[in-house]
Scaffold this motif. Structure first.
Motif, PDB file in Angstrom:
ATOM      1  N   VAL A 154       2.108  42.407 -29.217  1.00  0.00           N
ATOM      2  CA  VAL A 154       3.101  41.478 -28.672  1.00  0.00           C
ATOM      3  C   VAL A 154       3.505  40.519 -29.787  1.00  0.00           C
ATOM      4  O   VAL A 154       2.633  39.954 -30.463  1.00  0.00           O
ATOM      5  N   PRO A 155       4.808  40.279 -29.990  1.00  0.00           N
ATOM      6  CA  PRO A 155       5.215  39.295 -30.996  1.00  0.00           C
ATOM      7  C   PRO A 155       4.922  37.874 -30.524  1.00  0.00           C
ATOM      8  O   PRO A 155       5.015  37.566 -29.335  1.00  0.00           O
ATOM      9  N   VAL A 156       4.543  37.016 -31.459  1.00  0.00           N
ATOM     10  CA  VAL A 156       4.321  35.600 -31.168  1.00  0.00           C
ATOM     11  C   VAL A 156       5.572  34.842 -31.578  1.00  0.00           C
ATOM     12  O   VAL A 156       6.021  34.954 -32.723  1.00  0.00           O
ATOM     13  N   LEU A 157       6.142  34.070 -30.654  1.00  0.00           N
ATOM     14  CA  LEU A 157       7.383  33.348 -30.916  1.00  0.00           C
ATOM     15  C   LEU A 157       7.139  31.842 -30.919  1.00  0.00           C
ATOM     16  O   LEU A 157       6.334  31.328 -30.128  1.00  0.00           O
ATOM     17  N   GLU A 158       7.874  31.172 -31.798  1.00  0.00           N
ATOM     18  CA  GLU A 158       7.850  29.719 -31.860  1.00  0.00           C
ATOM     19  C   GLU A 158       9.214  29.263 -32.353  1.00  0.00           C
ATOM     20  O   GLU A 158       9.684  29.705 -33.405  1.00  0.00           O
ATOM     21  N   GLY A 159       9.861  28.396 -31.590  1.00  0.00           N
ATOM     22  CA  GLY A 159      11.173  27.894 -31.994  1.00  0.00           C
ATOM     23  C   GLY A 159      12.215  28.979 -32.172  1.00  0.00           C
ATOM     24  O   GLY A 159      13.137  28.837 -32.982  1.00  0.00           O
ATOM     25  N   LEU A 166      18.568  37.246 -26.646  1.00  0.00           N
ATOM     26  CA  LEU A 166      18.390  38.459 -25.854  1.00  0.00           C
ATOM     27  C   LEU A 166      19.072  39.658 -26.504  1.00  0.00           C
ATOM     28  O   LEU A 166      18.557  40.782 -26.459  1.00  0.00           O
ATOM     29  N   ALA A 167      20.229  39.412 -27.135  1.00  0.00           N
ATOM     30  CA  ALA A 167      20.948  40.510 -27.783  1.00  0.00           C
ATOM     31  C   ALA A 167      20.182  41.045 -28.989  1.00  0.00           C
ATOM     32  O   ALA A 167      20.343  42.220 -29.362  1.00  0.00           O
ATOM     33  N   ALA A 168      19.341  40.207 -29.593  1.00  0.00           N
ATOM     34  CA  ALA A 168      18.608  40.618 -30.792  1.00  0.00           C
ATOM     35  C   ALA A 168      17.378  41.457 -30.457  1.00  0.00           C
ATOM     36  O   ALA A 168      16.771  42.048 -31.357  1.00  0.00           O
ATOM     37  N   ARG A 169      16.981  41.499 -29.189  1.00  0.00           N
ATOM     38  CA  ARG A 169      15.820  42.276 -28.772  1.00  0.00           C
ATOM     39  C   ARG A 169      16.220  43.185 -27.625  1.00  0.00           C
ATOM     40  O   ARG A 169      17.323  43.095 -27.108  1.00  0.00           O
ATOM     41  N   ASP A 170      15.320  44.037 -27.225  1.00  0.00           N
ATOM     42  CA  ASP A 170      15.561  44.896 -26.062  1.00  0.00           C
ATOM     43  C   ASP A 170      15.045  44.169 -24.832  1.00  0.00           C
ATOM     44  O   ASP A 170      13.830  44.157 -24.579  1.00  0.00           O
ATOM     45  N   PRO A 171      15.917  43.553 -24.037  1.00  0.00           N
ATOM     46  CA  PRO A 171      15.426  42.760 -22.905  1.00  0.00           C
ATOM     47  C   PRO A 171      14.726  43.591 -21.848  1.00  0.00           C
ATOM     48  O   PRO A 171      13.938  43.067 -21.065  1.00  0.00           O
ATOM     49  N   ALA A 172      14.990  44.895 -21.809  1.00  0.00           N
ATOM     50  CA  ALA A 172      14.341  45.730 -20.803  1.00  0.00           C
ATOM     51  C   ALA A 172      12.846  45.887 -21.066  1.00  0.00           C
ATOM     52  O   ALA A 172      12.073  46.162 -20.146  1.00  0.00           O
ATOM     53  N   ARG A 173      12.417  45.705 -22.342  1.00  0.00           N
ATOM     54  CA  ARG A 173      11.011  45.908 -22.702  1.00  0.00           C
ATOM     55  C   ARG A 173      10.379  44.650 -23.304  1.00  0.00           C
ATOM     56  O   ARG A 173       9.327  44.723 -23.916  1.00  0.00           O
ATOM     57  N   LEU A 174      11.000  43.518 -23.082  1.00  0.00           N
ATOM     58  CA  LEU A 174      10.608  42.306 -23.793  1.00  0.00           C
ATOM     59  C   LEU A 174       9.312  41.715 -23.233  1.00  0.00           C
ATOM     60  O   LEU A 174       9.211  41.382 -22.050  1.00  0.00           O
ATOM     61  N   ARG A 175       8.304  41.573 -24.110  1.00  0.00           N
ATOM     62  CA  ARG A 175       7.081  40.820 -23.834  1.00  0.00           C
ATOM     63  C   ARG A 175       6.813  39.953 -25.043  1.00  0.00           C
ATOM     64  O   ARG A 175       6.939  40.405 -26.192  1.00  0.00           O
ATOM     65  N   VAL A 176       6.454  38.691 -24.817  1.00  0.00           N
ATOM     66  CA  VAL A 176       6.235  37.767 -25.925  1.00  0.00           C
ATOM     67  C   VAL A 176       4.982  36.948 -25.653  1.00  0.00           C
ATOM     68  O   VAL A 176       4.554  36.780 -24.503  1.00  0.00           O
ATOM     69  N   ALA A 177       4.414  36.439 -26.730  1.00  0.00           N
ATOM     70  CA  ALA A 177       3.289  35.503 -26.628  1.00  0.00           C
ATOM     71  C   ALA A 177       3.754  34.148 -27.124  1.00  0.00           C
ATOM     72  O   ALA A 177       4.393  34.051 -28.182  1.00  0.00           O
ATOM     73  N   VAL A 178       3.464  33.096 -26.361  1.00  0.00           N
ATOM     74  CA  VAL A 178       3.880  31.741 -26.721  1.00  0.00           C
ATOM     75  C   VAL A 178       2.706  30.801 -26.497  1.00  0.00           C
ATOM     76  O   VAL A 178       1.761  31.106 -25.761  1.00  0.00           O
ATOM     77  N   ARG A 179       2.784  29.641 -27.153  1.00  0.00           N
ATOM     78  CA  ARG A 179       1.729  28.636 -27.004  1.00  0.00           C
ATOM     79  C   ARG A 179       2.218  27.557 -26.041  1.00  0.00           C
ATOM     80  O   ARG A 179       3.226  26.900 -26.293  1.00  0.00           O
ATOM     81  N   LEU A 180       1.504  27.396 -24.923  1.00  0.00           N
ATOM     82  CA  LEU A 180       1.866  26.441 -23.889  1.00  0.00           C
ATOM     83  C   LEU A 180       0.791  25.371 -23.762  1.00  0.00           C
ATOM     84  O   LEU A 180      -0.338  25.539 -24.239  1.00  0.00           O
TER      85      LEU A 180
END
Length: 546
Positions: A29-34, A272-286
């Motif tokens: 899973v990609p980790v996203l920040e900002g 959303l256009a830069a990724r495949d929204p149908a398969r999108l899973r991400v990891a974020v810090r909350l």
């Protein structure tokens, strides 16, 4: 904030029985920040790294819908716009069921945000003032009215289109042009889509985090990126309860949106256009959840019946009696935190009242349907429950009229599904006597009948908006010990007759059952009994002719 560890270092290799190396155990899973990808993580290791994995894919369903739940595929199809929401209604993104608990996928919202032809169509409409002709123009831009429908009147077709627009805007309307709908029609279409995307994200965040605290028990809902995502009707606006916390759901949703880079309609569209929204899973810090969250939390539900009227609602002349409700019934969920009980949510609900019923002689009249006060236990949680109507339910309430004038059985009202009388999720109230769980027929459940939650009555059950019932069920499964009993079959058939028409109503599923261990305590308060009578009458009565 420390960056995520390099992805390769998180892949765990297991020794195979023959001494070799087994396949990696890792769901990357990609980790996203900002809005930027700063690394990767195995989903199996994300929690240990202080990360939350949010599933934004088109195959997602809420926690309560188990993989082997027979209704899950229909839920996913509805959210993806691949199934009709009812007979005669369109398939596709016009069929938005968010107000009924089935939110569209990010993939669907990505398509809306990127539909520049549609947005330019809205831009060309002159909203000063917002005439009926302008309203119809907006509805045509959204594909909710035929391209040649330009009557300038609030006709039946326009009302149906307004109802679809309200669903897409998360408004609990019925095709009437109220203030909230008027304001939404004047709002930029890109902003409407972005707000809805944030609502979609909110439900995925709630499910991933196990949060429930939405501000309803305290100082009210908080904005997400400066936007209040709920209409006022969802929250009663009363003063907050002691010990209630802030809107943790809004905070986590905003943190997730910022991590994804969804600051406004344009950035969300591009992300959303830069990724495949149908398969999108991400990891974020909350932000960390409150200390009282855990795998098994001591919880209790309190239902305040509010103002209760037992008097017959008609006078001797057949005129309706005024029975004002000042204090609406509410449901509060409490969690134990050390020596204190923390109110997590306070939601509007319903109690019983005078309802149509059939007696043994076939006579139709009104009978008071009580919501009994006292302490009960919730042992069973049922997802996509079906309603098996009792013989006292009039046939015409179980039928619908077709476009050619026939009366046919209406399977949607019995379910399973979003339009069921029990909604998408149900908690069964049991009266425990000598260790036996007695079913009195009372439930806390979702509903498609928004008007009843906003100020009506039930047949004795405590109704919730469908999306809140699904949240509550997911929270209980995340924070209470339970057993998945599984799908249960039904063999219900009933012959229905109305006017000169006859049809058969069949139910083949009772829903997917979970059993809570231990059961959850529910305390139903007596409320404020008003009027002359102080207890419900036990007779079927018909209003006198005016």
């Amino acid at each position: 904030m420390r960056p995520a560890a390099p992805f390769v270092s998180l892949v765990a290799l297991l020794a195979a029985p023959d001494g070799g190396i087994a396949a990696p155990v890792c769901s990357p899973v990609p980790v996203l920040e900002g809005g930027r990808e700063i690394g990767g993580v195995c989903a199996e290791r994300a929690a240990a790294e202080g990360l939350t994995v949010i599933d934004l894919s088109s195959g997602w369903a809420p926690r309560a819908f188990a993989d082997d739940d027979p209704y899950r595929p229909e839920y996913v199809a509805l959210a993806s716009g691949r199934a009709p929401i009812a007979a005669g209604e369109p398939v596709g993104e016009a069929s938005d069921l968010s107000v009924f608990g089935v939110f569209p996928t990010p993939e669907v919202l990505s398509g809306r945000l990127g539909d520049e032809e549609r947005h330019r169509c809205h831009d060309r409409v002159d909203d000063s003032p917002l005439t009926l002709a302008a309203i119809q123009a907006h509805l045509r831009c959204d594909g909710l009215l035929a391209a040649d429908h330009d009557t300038g009147r609030l006709d039946a077709e326009t009302r149906r289109a307004l109802g679809a627009f309200q669903r897409r805007s998360f408004l609990f309307g019925n095709g009437r042009l109220d203030r909230a709908t008027h304001d939404a029609l004047e709002t930029d279409s890109r902003e409407i889509d972005f707000q809805h995307l944030l609502r979609v994200l909110r439900e995925r965040v709630v499910d991933a985090t196990g949060l429930l605290e939405d501000g309803s028990a305290g100082s009210g809902p908080a904005p997400v990126l400066g936007r209040l995502l709920d209409p006022p009707a969802v929250h009663d606006g009363r003063p907050g309860l002691p010990e209630a916390g802030p809107d943790r759901v809004a905070r986590a949703t905003e943190e997730a949106a910022r991590a994804l880079g969804w600051w406004d309609p344009e950035s969300a569209r591009d992300s959303l256009a830069a990724r495949d929204p149908a398969r999108l899973r991400v990891a974020v810090r909350l932000s960390s959840p409150p200390a009282y969250h855990g795998p098994h939390v001591e919880l209790r539900i309190q239902i305040d019946r509010g103002d209760v009227w037992y008097d017959f609602p008609y006078d001797d002349a057949g005129r309706p009696r005024a029975q004002p409700i000042v204090q609406q019934p509410t449901l509060v969920l409490y969690a134990r935190d050390g020596e204190r009980w923390v109110p997590l949510v306070r939601w509007p609900t319903t109690i019983g009242g005078w309802r149509r019923e059939v007696n043994g002689d076939g006579e139709v009249g009104l009978r008071y349907k009580e919501s009994p006060a006292g302490v009960r236990s919730v042992r069973d949680l049922i997802v996509a429950p079906a309603w098996l109507p009792p013989s006292t339910t009039p046939d015409d309430e179980l039928m619908r009229r077709t476009s050619d004038g026939r009366w046919v059985a209406d399977p949607r009202i019995v379910g399973p599904g979003w339009g069921s009388a029990f909604g998408l999720l149900m908690l069964v109230h049991h009266d425990v006597k000598a260790g036996r769980f007695l079913d009195e027929g009372i439930r806390t459940h979702g509903t498609a009948g928004h008007a009843s939650v906003l100020g009506g009555t039930s047949h004795g059950c405590h109704r919730l908006f469908n999306h809140l019932a699904v949240r509550l069920g997911g929270f209980l499964l995340a924070h209470r010990r339970h057993e998945a009993v599984g799908a249960e079959a039904a063999a219900y058939e009933r012959v229905l007759r109305h006017e000169d028409f006859r049809d058969v109503l069949r139910v083949r599923s009772r829903g997917y059952r979970y059993r809570l261990d231990p059961p959850l305590e529910v305390s139903v308060l007596r409320g404020n009994v008003r009027g002359v009578r102080d207890a419900p009458p036990d007779e079927l009565r018909s209003p006198p002719s005016p």
